[in-house]
Design an enzyme around this catalytic site. Structure first.
Site, PDB file in Angstrom:
ATOM      1  N   CYS A  37       0.852  -1.181   0.000  1.00 12.95           N
ATOM      2  CA  CYS A  37       0.000   0.000   0.000  1.00 12.95           C
ATOM      3  C   CYS A  37       0.890   1.232   0.000  1.00 12.95           C
ATOM      4  O   CYS A  37       2.112   1.121   0.114  1.00 12.95           O
ATOM      5  CB  CYS A  37      -0.862   0.057   1.256  1.00 12.95           C
ATOM      6  SG  CYS A  37      -1.999  -1.313   1.400  1.00 12.95           S
TER       7      CYS A  37
ATOM      8  N   GLY B 235      -0.796   0.812  -5.025  1.00 14.82           N
ATOM      9  CA  GLY B 235      -2.053   0.130  -4.725  1.00 14.82           C
ATOM     10  C   GLY B 235      -3.189   0.723  -5.520  1.00 14.82           C
ATOM     11  O   GLY B 235      -3.343   1.942  -5.567  1.00 14.82           O
TER      12      GLY B 235
ATOM     13  N   ASN C 248       0.950   0.286   5.855  1.00 18.00           N
ATOM     14  CA  ASN C 248       1.457  -0.475   4.716  1.00 18.00           C
ATOM     15  C   ASN C 248       2.163  -1.706   5.279  1.00 18.00           C
ATOM     16  O   ASN C 248       3.055  -1.576   6.105  1.00 18.00           O
ATOM     17  CB  ASN C 248       2.448   0.402   3.948  1.00 18.00           C
ATOM     18  CG  ASN C 248       3.168  -0.335   2.832  1.00 18.00           C
ATOM     19  OD1 ASN C 248       4.219   0.091   2.396  1.00 18.00           O
ATOM     20  ND2 ASN C 248       2.626  -1.427   2.361  1.00 18.00           N
ATOM     21  N   GLY C 249       1.728  -2.874   4.845  1.00 19.79           N
ATOM     22  CA  GLY C 249       2.399  -4.085   5.309  1.00 19.79           C
ATOM     23  C   GLY C 249       1.473  -5.272   5.339  1.00 19.79           C
ATOM     24  O   GLY C 249       0.472  -5.303   4.607  1.00 19.79           O
TER      25      GLY C 249
ATOM     26  N   TYR D  92      11.226  -3.772  -7.973  1.00 16.45           N
ATOM     27  CA  TYR D  92       9.960  -3.574  -8.673  1.00 16.45           C
ATOM     28  C   TYR D  92       9.067  -2.482  -8.102  1.00 16.45           C
ATOM     29  O   TYR D  92       8.539  -1.658  -8.833  1.00 16.45           O
ATOM     30  CB  TYR D  92       9.135  -4.876  -8.690  1.00 16.45           C
ATOM     31  CG  TYR D  92       7.799  -4.642  -9.334  1.00 16.45           C
ATOM     32  CD1 TYR D  92       7.662  -4.679 -10.709  1.00 16.45           C
ATOM     33  CD2 TYR D  92       6.690  -4.263  -8.580  1.00 16.45           C
ATOM     34  CE1 TYR D  92       6.454  -4.385 -11.312  1.00 16.45           C
ATOM     35  CE2 TYR D  92       5.487  -3.962  -9.177  1.00 16.45           C
ATOM     36  CZ  TYR D  92       5.372  -4.032 -10.544  1.00 16.45           C
ATOM     37  OH  TYR D  92       4.197  -3.721 -11.136  1.00 16.45           O
TER      38      TYR D  92
ATOM     39  N   THR E 257       8.927  -1.401 -15.733  1.00 16.41           N
ATOM     40  CA  THR E 257       9.907  -1.514 -14.645  1.00 16.41           C
ATOM     41  C   THR E 257      11.278  -1.942 -15.133  1.00 16.41           C
ATOM     42  O   THR E 257      12.306  -1.509 -14.622  1.00 16.41           O
ATOM     43  CB  THR E 257       9.411  -2.531 -13.591  1.00 16.41           C
ATOM     44  OG1 THR E 257       8.035  -2.318 -13.397  1.00 16.41           O
ATOM     45  CG2 THR E 257      10.155  -2.393 -12.300  1.00 16.41           C
TER      46      THR E 257
ATOM     47  N   ASP F 258      12.861  -8.702 -17.934  1.00 19.09           N
ATOM     48  CA  ASP F 258      11.808  -8.299 -16.993  1.00 19.09           C
ATOM     49  C   ASP F 258      12.405  -8.231 -15.593  1.00 19.09           C
ATOM     50  O   ASP F 258      13.510  -8.731 -15.355  1.00 19.09           O
ATOM     51  CB  ASP F 258      10.620  -9.256 -17.043  1.00 19.09           C
ATOM     52  CG  ASP F 258       9.335  -8.580 -16.549  1.00 19.09           C
ATOM     53  OD1 ASP F 258       9.394  -7.413 -16.106  1.00 19.09           O
ATOM     54  OD2 ASP F 258       8.269  -9.216 -16.593  1.00 19.09           O
ATOM     55  N   ASP F 259      11.650  -7.627 -14.674  1.00 17.79           N
ATOM     56  CA  ASP F 259      12.200  -7.488 -13.323  1.00 17.79           C
ATOM     57  C   ASP F 259      12.038  -8.761 -12.508  1.00 17.79           C
ATOM     58  O   ASP F 259      12.747  -8.962 -11.531  1.00 17.79           O
ATOM     59  CB  ASP F 259      11.523  -6.313 -12.602  1.00 17.79           C
ATOM     60  CG  ASP F 259      10.032  -6.486 -12.547  1.00 17.79           C
ATOM     61  OD1 ASP F 259       9.557  -7.220 -11.678  1.00 17.79           O
ATOM     62  OD2 ASP F 259       9.338  -5.914 -13.408  1.00 17.79           O
TER      63      ASP F 259
HETATM   64  P1  5GP Z   1       4.308 -12.982 -13.170  1.00 18.18           P
HETATM   65  O1  5GP Z   1       3.654 -12.552 -14.432  1.00 18.18           O
HETATM   66  O2  5GP Z   1       5.486 -13.885 -13.378  1.00 18.18           O
HETATM   67  O3  5GP Z   1       3.330 -13.553 -12.186  1.00 18.18           O
HETATM   68  O4  5GP Z   1       4.856 -11.682 -12.419  1.00 18.18           O
HETATM   69  C1  5GP Z   1       5.992 -11.016 -12.896  1.00 18.18           C
HETATM   70  C2  5GP Z   1       5.571  -9.768 -13.592  1.00 18.18           C
HETATM   71  O5  5GP Z   1       4.728  -9.008 -12.737  1.00 18.18           O
HETATM   72  C3  5GP Z   1       6.710  -8.877 -14.006  1.00 18.18           C
HETATM   73  O6  5GP Z   1       6.413  -8.391 -15.294  1.00 18.18           O
HETATM   74  C4  5GP Z   1       6.693  -7.740 -13.036  1.00 18.18           C
HETATM   75  O7  5GP Z   1       6.979  -6.524 -13.693  1.00 18.18           O
HETATM   76  C5  5GP Z   1       5.315  -7.750 -12.507  1.00 18.18           C
HETATM   77  N1  5GP Z   1       5.345  -7.616 -11.058  1.00 18.18           N
HETATM   78  C6  5GP Z   1       6.101  -8.243 -10.184  1.00 18.18           C
HETATM   79  N2  5GP Z   1       5.775  -7.891  -8.938  1.00 18.18           N
HETATM   80  C7  5GP Z   1       4.798  -7.028  -9.016  1.00 18.18           C
HETATM   81  C8  5GP Z   1       4.036  -6.296  -8.056  1.00 18.18           C
HETATM   82  O8  5GP Z   1       4.194  -6.389  -6.857  1.00 18.18           O
HETATM   83  N3  5GP Z   1       3.111  -5.483  -8.565  1.00 18.18           N
HETATM   84  C9  5GP Z   1       2.899  -5.358  -9.881  1.00 18.18           C
HETATM   85  N4  5GP Z   1       1.986  -4.539 -10.294  1.00 18.18           N
HETATM   86  N5  5GP Z   1       3.571  -6.032 -10.800  1.00 18.18           N
HETATM   87  C10 5GP Z   1       4.527  -6.863 -10.376  1.00 18.18           C
END
Ligand code: 5GP
Ligand code: SF4
Length: 481
Positions: free
Chosen positions: A2, A28, A103-104, A252, A296, A358-359
């Site tokens: 959050c 969020g 937040n948590g 991220y 990201t 990707d991240d």
């Molecule tokens: P996956 O699609 O493998 O489940 O998640 C990885 C992807 O989700 C990556 O493209 C990353 O940018 C995105 N991602 C990873 N962690 C988060 C998060 O906490 N929030 C959001 N909005 N995107 C995330």
């Protein structure tokens, strides 16, 4: 996860809180809420609902007021089924009224809630923040709100609550408090304004800088801060424990221009790309073009491509107004969103060997989709690299990869993961490389190494409850309610 913002001033704050909430929207998107208080009249105002900040707070729902204290909250739901009662700020009591934003994620939420209920506490919501509110409220009442009383109340929170929690709370007529769990898992900082009395608290630096707050400082892990109604600040370190800052914030969650523990997030992401470049070199992959998954991974992709002297192209067009898909509360909603969110640029992929950056790979939804899109657009070979090491353990602290069996890397080797995604080669930064790049001692890495920095009692029960909540949210979304 959050985002929170809180300001105590002698000037109206609602507009600033609103603008800062917009700056924190990436943290969020399920719900937003604001609490304001006018110490001159004693009036307070609360409005919260599901939706984005600019949907929830409009000129009709957020009347301009003279209120000079306020808290804003954007919610990414990890506990609760998303009903309005579960949104924040949460408010309790009359004298003082305590309004709290946090937040948590509280790991022992369910046993603690049962214990509090058995002692007569009445719960209004299924949001874990409410246990903190009950503990604070049972310790703070009129005539018992000195800084010593506040320290006792927060010590009691530390004694009973395990998990991640960065908290801000307004005590009407008394002042504002802020504290961070003993491991400091989630960020929280504060700042002051030149030539004004205002003190502001927020999850990320830019939300404060944007409102002209300077001299930003962290609330330290295990520390409580109190700003009284005359704007006198008090700070006290209540517990001295080694910190465990969430490493995924750097990778991220936070905005690239955020500074965490004196490190700029953009620079870290760019350096994570450089270390990946060394591994790509060693792998001998023959690559024509580097393509980030927007947005990201862009700093990492740019620096990786620069190191390898290969072009970096924006091969995926992102439909900006859908929102962050990972943040969608359920896998079904995430898959739907991602398929509408990214489209390939054919000329970038056609007849090329492509390295997609990707991240992270969490459930694999995004990596599978972008690999499919790249191939459909004519890529000859598709390689994939992730700046974050393989995620093999659930996060108990508010990032929504709660169940181990949902994690693509759980129980799989890198070769098996590559096969699942459908790529010709896969590279991750390993844990030590990642830690060296961040360069901060005291990181939480539980999702990659399984070492949790807090007591984990109650976590299994919590994960089961989360599964149930997800089913409720999914049913609600499907029926369009
Ligand atoms: P996956 O699609 O493998 O489940 O998640 C990885 C992807 O989700 C990556 O493209 C990353 O940018 C995105 N991602 C990873 N962690 C988060 C998060 O906490 N929030 C959001 N909005 N995107 C995330
Ligand atoms: Fe962050 Fe991972 Fe720790 Fe969760 S488990 S707080 S995502 S580092």
């Amino acid at each position: 996860m959050c985002g929170i913002i809180a300001i105590i001033d002698d000037q109206p704050v609602a507009e600033w809180i609103y603008q800062s909430m917009i700056q924190l929207q990436h943290r969020g998107q399920d719900a937003a809420g604001i609490f304001t208080y006018d110490p001159k009249t004693g009036k307070h105002f609360l409005h919260k609902n599901r939706g984005l900040v600019n949907q929830v707070l409009t000129p009709q729902t957020l009347p301009l007021s003279e209120a000079s204290w306020g808290i804003g909250h954007v919610r990414y739901q990890t506990v609760g089924d998303g009903s309005i009662e579960d949104t924040q700020p949460m408010v309790m009591g009359n004298d003082p009224t305590i309004a709290l934003g946090y937040n948590g994620n509280i790991v022992n939420y369910l046993p603690l809630r049962r214990e509090l209920e058995s002692k007569g506490c009445q719960f209004q919501s299924n949001c874990d923040a409410e246990v903190i509110l009950h503990i604070l409220s049972s310790h703070l009442s009129k005539g018992r709100c000195s800084f010593e009383d506040i320290q006792c109340a927060v010590k009691e929170v530390y004694r009973r609550v395990s998990g991640a929690y960065s908290v801000v709370a307004t005590l009407t007529g008394i002042g504002m408090i802020a504290f961070r769990d003993p491991a400091g898992i989630r960020p929280l900082l504060y700042g002051t304004q030149k030539g004004s009395k205002a003190v502001g608290f927020a999850s990320e630096t830019y939300a404060l800088i944007f409102c002209d707050f300077r001299n930003l400082q962290n609330i330290r892990p295990g520390e409580v801060m109190f700003v009284d109604k005359d704007f006198t600040p008090y700070r006290k370190q209540l517990i001295n424990q080694s910190p465990s800052y969430c490493s995924f914030e750097f990778n991220y969650f936070a905005k690239p221009n955020t500074v965490i523990e004196h490190h700029e997030v953009y620079e870290i992401r760019s350096n994570l790309g450089k270390t990946l470049a060394q591994k790509v070199k060693a792998s001998g992959f023959d690559i024509d073009v580097v393509v980030p998954v927007p947005n990201t991974a862009r700093p990492a992709a740019i620096s990786l491509a620069r190191e390898l002297d290969i072009p970096c192209e924006d091969g995926f067009v992102k439909q900006e107004y859908i929102g962050r898909t990972f943040i969608m509360p359920t896998q079904g909603l995430r898959e739907k969103a991602i398929s509408r969110k990214l489209g390939p640029v054919y000329s970038v992929f056609k007849d090329k060997n492509v390295l997609i950056i990707d991240d992270s790979i969490v459930r694999g939804t995004v990596s599978k989709k972008v690999t499919f899109l790249a191939k459909r657009a004519g890529a000859k070979k598709v390689y994939f690299a992730s700046t974050f090491p393989p995620i093999r353990h659930p996060c108990l602290y508010g990032i929504d990869f709660a169940n181990q069996d949902q994690l693509l890397a759980f129980g799989r080797t890198n070769e098996e993961i590559a096969k699942e995604i459908g790529v010709d080669g896969l590279i991750y930064n390993d844990i030590q490389e990642f830690v060296d790049v961040i360069g901060i001692k005291g990181l939480c890495l539980a999702c990659v190494n399984g070492k949790y920095p807090t007591n984990t009692c109650g976590s299994e029960e919590l994960q089961k409850m989360r599964q149930k909540d997800i089913q409720t949210v999914e049913r609600t979304a499907i029926s369009g309610v």
